[in-house]
Motif scaffolding. Structure first.
Motif: not given
Length: 424
Positions: A367-374
């Motif tokens: 999900r996009d929000n997960v990609k942002r914190v990775a």
């Protein structure tokens, strides 16, 4: 052993976030893997190529672990398929032996020489941490856990590795269940919302289904996680009419009295139709934690509420429980610094998990929000063996630390490990 036939990826096939460093010389000695959407493909299985590569890394002393929202029993088939043997004490300074006195009674002889060396597993979204292992050949029926209530003595032998005792809990590292107050409040809320609830206690899932929609949703979840035989359907056992809403109240814990009497749940999972997922998630958060847009001081969080993936359930956990905290506690028990840990994930429940690890890797399908914190985004999805392709690149670049000592692989491929993987 099956040898990986995937081509070695080129260094430029992985995109890194701006705050990630790929040239700091750091080496990693442990990987923590989410299951659904990450290690598992869309068929909810782990590929043979992935199994082979993780076994090869494990044979070198690299630590492989799982951190999942599933319960231990719902993860058991994957742990059994990986079949990673315990590391010998001589080859695992990073995996200290645990004194027999601290081991959980699990059917494993307390005087065994491999105490505390089982597979490291964080389950139920960080609420519980375990070391699990294949049962010893001399484990007898007297060591078995009691069967779940209402299970017929003439029923077929279970296929789940925990229920048929081919896997046992070597040690329980930690457990943070819901409080009795939060448990009852959540059961009441799910009842008001017209939803079915999964109640997780030990290896079993308790559910009180009031209508056919509830039965459809529990069957869907059982298919997703392979947990059909883990279910104890309370609506089939009590005297209450499952279809009579008035028969479910606080007095009988909204149909869950027998489960509540067994002890607090590791988590509660509220099942709902996919089109209601955001409505239900928002309602649960607001009821348990207060309005999110409050202008006054931020209310104290009473529960960790997670939107599920696939989106047909909402999870409720102890307020301080999440996979990131579970990873920290696991690493502490293993004496592995977080600075030497890689984590792979894809869903909302993986955000703290990826942030806790030194290197958090989001799948292409995350999900996009997960990609942002990775720290990094793989070029590959869970259907393209994205985990092992990324680990192969790290290994080629010299980023994976291993002690290059053989492990006690039992009978499954001792010669292959000794001659092929360890160069001996």
């Amino acid at each position: 052993m099956l040898h990986l036939d995937l081509p070695l990826p080129r260094p430029d096939l992985t995109m890194a976030a701006t705050h990630a460093s790929s040239s700091d010389g750091r080496k990693y000695r442990m990987v923590a893997l989410d299951l659904d959407g990450t290690l598992l493909n869309s068929s909810h299985d782990v590929s043979d190529a992935t199994v082979a590569h993780l076994r090869r890394l494990h044979a070198k002393g690299f630590v492989v672990s799982i951190a999942t929202g599933r319960s231990a029993a719902c993860s058991a088939a994957i742990v059994a398929k990986l079949d990673l043997p315990p590391l010998r004490k001589s080859s695992s300074a990073n995996l200290p032996e645990t004194p027999p006195s601290s081991r959980r009674e699990s059917g494993e002889p307390s005087g065994g020489g491999s105490a505390g060396s089982g597979f490291p597993l964080v389950c139920t979204n960080g609420a519980r941490g375990l070391r699990v292992r294949r049962a010893a050949s001399d484990v007898g029926p007297s060591c078995d856990r009691p069967p779940p209530p209402r299970r017929s003595e003439t029923a077929p032998i279970p296929t789940n590795p925990f229920l048929n005792r081919t896997l046992v809990v070597d040690e329980e590292l930690f457990h943070a269940p819901l409080s009795p107050e939060l448990t009852l409040r959540t059961l009441a809320l799910a009842h008001e919302l017209g939803c079915a609830t999964n109640y997780y206690h030990d290896h079993h899932i308790y559910a009180f289904r009031r209508n056919e929609d509830h039965r459809v949703l529990t069957r869907r979840y059982a298919t997703l996680t392979g947990s059909r035989e883990l279910y104890c359907h309370l609506d089939e056992e009590g005297e209450e009419d499952a279809g009579d809403s008035a028969a479910c109240d606080e007095g009988n814990a909204y149909g869950y009295r027998r489960a509540v009497d067994l002890g607090p749940p590791s988590k509660l999972l509220i099942l709902c139709e996919t089109e209601r997922i955001d409505e239900i998630a928002d309602a649960v958060r607001e009821e348990l934690n207060g309005p999110s847009n409050s202008d006054c001081c931020k209310p104290r969080r009473r529960a960790n509420v997670i939107r599920g993936s696939p989106p047909f359930f909402v999870e409720v956990l102890h307020p301080e429980v999440h996979k990131g905290q579970g990873l920290r506690r696991l690493c502490s028990s293993l004496s592995v610094p977080l600075e030497e840990v890689i984590a792979f994930g894809d869903g909302d429940n993986d955000m703290e998990f990826l942030e806790a690890a030194s290197r958090g890797v989001a799948m292409k399908n995350a999900r996009d929000n997960v990609k942002r914190v990775a720290d990094e985004l793989t070029e590959w999805s869970n259907d393209e063996d994205g985990v092992v392709r990324t680990l192969m690149r790290y290994e080629r670049e010299g980023k994976l630390h291993s002690i290059f000592n053989c492990v006690d692989v039992g009978d499954w491929d001792r010669d292959n490990c000794r001659h092929t993987h360890c160069g001996q």
